[in-house]
Design an enzyme around this catalytic site. Sequence first.
Site, PDB file in Angstrom:
ATOM      1  N   ASN A  85       7.938   3.347   1.859  1.00  6.36           N
ATOM      2  CA  ASN A  85       6.982   4.730   1.305  1.00  6.36           C
ATOM      3  C   ASN A  85       8.093   5.579   1.331  1.00  6.36           C
ATOM      4  OD1 ASN A  85       5.136   2.885   0.818  1.00  6.36           O
ATOM      5  ND2 ASN A  85       4.493   2.746   3.114  1.00  6.36           N
ATOM      6  N   HIS A  98      12.215   2.452   6.806  1.00  5.41           N
ATOM      7  CA  HIS A  98      11.836   1.391   7.407  1.00  5.41           C
ATOM      8  C   HIS A  98      11.375   0.790   6.259  1.00  5.41           C
ATOM      9  CE1 HIS A  98       8.914   3.417   7.745  1.00  5.41           C
ATOM     10  NE2 HIS A  98       8.119   2.977   7.214  1.00  5.41           N
ATOM     11  N   HIS A 100       9.551  -2.580   4.835  1.00  2.00           N
ATOM     12  CA  HIS A 100       8.059  -3.718   4.662  1.00  2.00           C
ATOM     13  C   HIS A 100       8.523  -4.616   4.298  1.00  2.00           C
ATOM     14  CE1 HIS A 100       4.630  -0.061   6.165  1.00  2.00           C
ATOM     15  NE2 HIS A 100       6.097   0.873   5.093  1.00  2.00           N
TER      16      HIS A 100
HETATM   17  P1  AMP Z   1       5.029   3.991   6.398  1.00  2.00           P
HETATM   18  O1  AMP Z   1       5.355   5.016   7.916  1.00  2.00           O
HETATM   19  O2  AMP Z   1       3.818   4.783   6.115  1.00  2.00           O
HETATM   20  O3  AMP Z   1       6.049   3.414   5.927  1.00  2.00           O
HETATM   21  O4  AMP Z   1       4.641   2.955   7.772  1.00  2.00           O
HETATM   22  C1  AMP Z   1       3.771   2.639   8.991  1.00  2.00           C
HETATM   23  C2  AMP Z   1       3.789   1.237   9.401  1.00  2.00           C
HETATM   24  O5  AMP Z   1       4.339   1.782  10.808  1.00  2.00           O
HETATM   25  C3  AMP Z   1       2.401   0.936   8.785  1.00  2.00           C
HETATM   26  O6  AMP Z   1       2.338  -0.713   7.964  1.00  2.00           O
HETATM   27  C4  AMP Z   1       1.873   0.708  10.295  1.00  2.00           C
HETATM   28  O7  AMP Z   1       0.730   0.172  10.745  1.00  2.00           O
HETATM   29  C5  AMP Z   1       3.142   0.658  11.325  1.00  2.00           C
HETATM   30  N1  AMP Z   1       3.665   1.166  12.953  1.00  2.00           N
HETATM   31  C6  AMP Z   1       2.570   2.548  13.229  1.00  2.00           C
HETATM   32  N2  AMP Z   1       2.819   2.272  14.163  1.00  2.00           N
HETATM   33  C7  AMP Z   1       3.500   0.264  15.151  1.00  2.00           C
HETATM   34  C8  AMP Z   1       3.260  -0.326  16.389  1.00  2.00           C
HETATM   35  N3  AMP Z   1       3.819   0.817  17.580  1.00  2.00           N
HETATM   36  N4  AMP Z   1       4.278  -1.090  15.318  1.00  2.00           N
HETATM   37  C9  AMP Z   1       4.686  -1.990  14.581  1.00  2.00           C
HETATM   38  N5  AMP Z   1       4.265  -1.315  13.580  1.00  2.00           N
HETATM   39  C10 AMP Z   1       3.396  -0.225  14.001  1.00  2.00           C
END
Ligand code: AMP
Length: 111
Positions: A85, A98, A100
């Site tokens: 994203n 990051h 996924h």
């Molecule tokens: P995005 O920035 O939309 O690509 O996704 C951020 C991802 O980080 C989401 O899928 C969240 O569920 C995940 N997330 C947020 N906080 C944490 C955490 N403390 N540990 C693991 N995953 C996390």
Amino acid sequence: MDDCIFCKIINGEISSTKVYEDENFLVIKDINPVAPVHDLVLYKRHIRNLNELTNEHEDFSKIFEVIKKVAELEKISNGYRVVVNNGEEAGQEINHIHFHVIGGRKLGKIA
Ligand code: AMP
Ligand code: ZN
């Protein structure tokens, strides 16, 4: 970077479930998984997203080897999805680059 949740996870200030780690990347379980396997490949250097990659980050390209290794560790090499994203409009919530890695079930079409 101060106030970045993924930097805090990388430096151990916030706990996470580790899947894999090397000098450039930390791979953790997503806290809110959308499939049986949902891991996050975190680059250890804080940059916001792909738009901030430069020649200084040539080690970032090793992410593809890491993803392959994670798929093997998670036993999903037969099929998985890699999602980035990139930016607000794409739904990026955490401004630390990051990828996924999602799998472990039959995945539908991308929105
Ligand atoms: P995005 O920035 O939309 O690509 O996704 C951020 C991802 O980080 C989401 O899928 C969240 O569920 C995940 N997330 C947020 N906080 C944490 C955490 N403390 N540990 C693991 N995953 C996390
Ligand atoms: Zn960060």
